[in-house]
Design an enzyme around this catalytic site. Structure first.
Site: not given
Ligand code: B16
Ligand code: MG
Length: 219
Positions: A10-12, A18, A46, A115-116, A146, A170-171
Site C-alpha cells: 500500500d502507499l499512504d 501522506t 485512511k 493503492s487507492a 478496499k 497495509e496500514d
C-alpha cells in the site's frame, strides 16, 4: 502455505506518511463547508477513496451539497494536496521501507504497488522509488474500493502471480480486509489492536526481520 514471491505495498501509511497532507487539505475543505474536522475524523479516511472521503466529511457535518459543489470541492482539495506532494523527497520514505525493497529485489521477488490513491505515481516519482516496482495498481485502475480485493488481485495478475503467492503490507483496516478477501497473506503496519484481522502486525518496517521474510519465502 505457498511460498511468497510477490510483495504488494500500500502507499499512504506504508511507504510514506501522506495522511498528514490529506488531513491538512481536507481540513481546509471542511472549514469552508463549516464542518469541524479533527485528527480522529481523519482516521476514518485512511485507505478510503477521494469521493468516499468527501461523503464521510459531509456525513460528519450532516450536510448536503449539489453535485457541482461536490466536484468543485474534490478538485480544490486535490489541488491543495498536490501542493504538499510537490515538496516531497526521499527523506519522507518511512523507516525500514527502502531496506525491505532492496532485500526483496535482491531475492528476485516481485514488487507491486496496490493503492487507492490517484496520485500514487507522482508520489513514487517524488520520493525516487519508481524503479523498484514491477507493477503499479492505483486509484485510476480500479472501480471497486478496499475492502474489495480488486486492487490486489489486479496486482497479482499483472505480475503473473497466484494470490496465495502474494503478501500485502497495509496500514488500513479496509486494506487488510481487501488482502484477506483476495486470499493473500496480510501484514498490518500499525497497531495490533486496530489491525486485528491481519495475519501479522508490525509497528513499522524496522520491526520486520529478514529472518521473518526468509521464512515466508522458503515455506
Ligand atoms: P487520492 P492508500 C489512500 O491511499 C489514502 O489512504 C486515502 O486517505 C486517500 O483518500 C486515498 O488514497 C485516495 O487518495 O486523493 O490521492 O486519490 O493508503 O490506498 O495508498
Ligand atoms: Mg494506506
Amino acid at each position: 502455505m505457498q511460498k511468497i514471491r510477490t510483495y504488494i505495498f500500500d502507499l499512504d501509511g506504508v511507504i510514506v506518511d501522506t495522511a498528514k497532507y490529506h488531513f491538512q487539505a481536507w481540513k481546509k475543505s471542511a472549514e469552508e463547508l463549516g464542518i469541524e474536522f479533527t485528527k480522529d475524523s481523519n482516521e476514518l479516511l485512511k485507505g478510503v477513496s477521494r469521493i468516499r472521503s468527501l461523503e464521510i466529511i459531509l456525513e460528519l457535518g450532516n450536510k448536503k451539497i449539489s453535485d457541482a459543489e461536490f466536484d468543485r470541492i474534490l478538485n480544490e482539495k486535490n489541488k491543495n494536496y498536490l501542493s504538499y506532494i510537490e515538496k516531497m523527497d526521499a527523506s519522507e520514505i518511512l523507516p525500514g521501507v527502502l531496506d525491505a525493497l532492496k532485500w526483496i529485489k535482491n531475492e528476485g521477488g516481485k514488487i507491486v504497488l496496490g493503492s487507492a490513491s490517484k496520485n500514487a505515481k507522482p508520489i513514487l516519482e517524488k520520493v525516487g522509488l519508481m524503479e523498484y516496482f514491477d507493477a503499479i495498481v492505483d486509484g485510476n485502475d480500479v472501480s471497486k474500493v478496499k475492502p474489495d480485493p480488486e486492487v490486489f488481485l489486479l496486482g497479482a495478475e499483472r505480475t503473473n502471480s497466484k494470490p496465495e503467492e502474494c503478501l500485502v503490507f497495509e496500514d488500513a483496516i479496509a486494506g487488510i480486509q481487501a488482502a484477506n478477501n483476495a486470499g493473500m497473506l496480510s501484514i498490518g503496519i500499525g497497531e495490533k489492536e486496530v489491525l486485528k484481522e491481519a495475519d501479522y502486525v508490525f509497528a513499522d518496517f524496522t520491526q520486520i526481520s529478514k529472518e521473518f521474510l526468509e521464512k515466508l519465502e522458503n515455506n
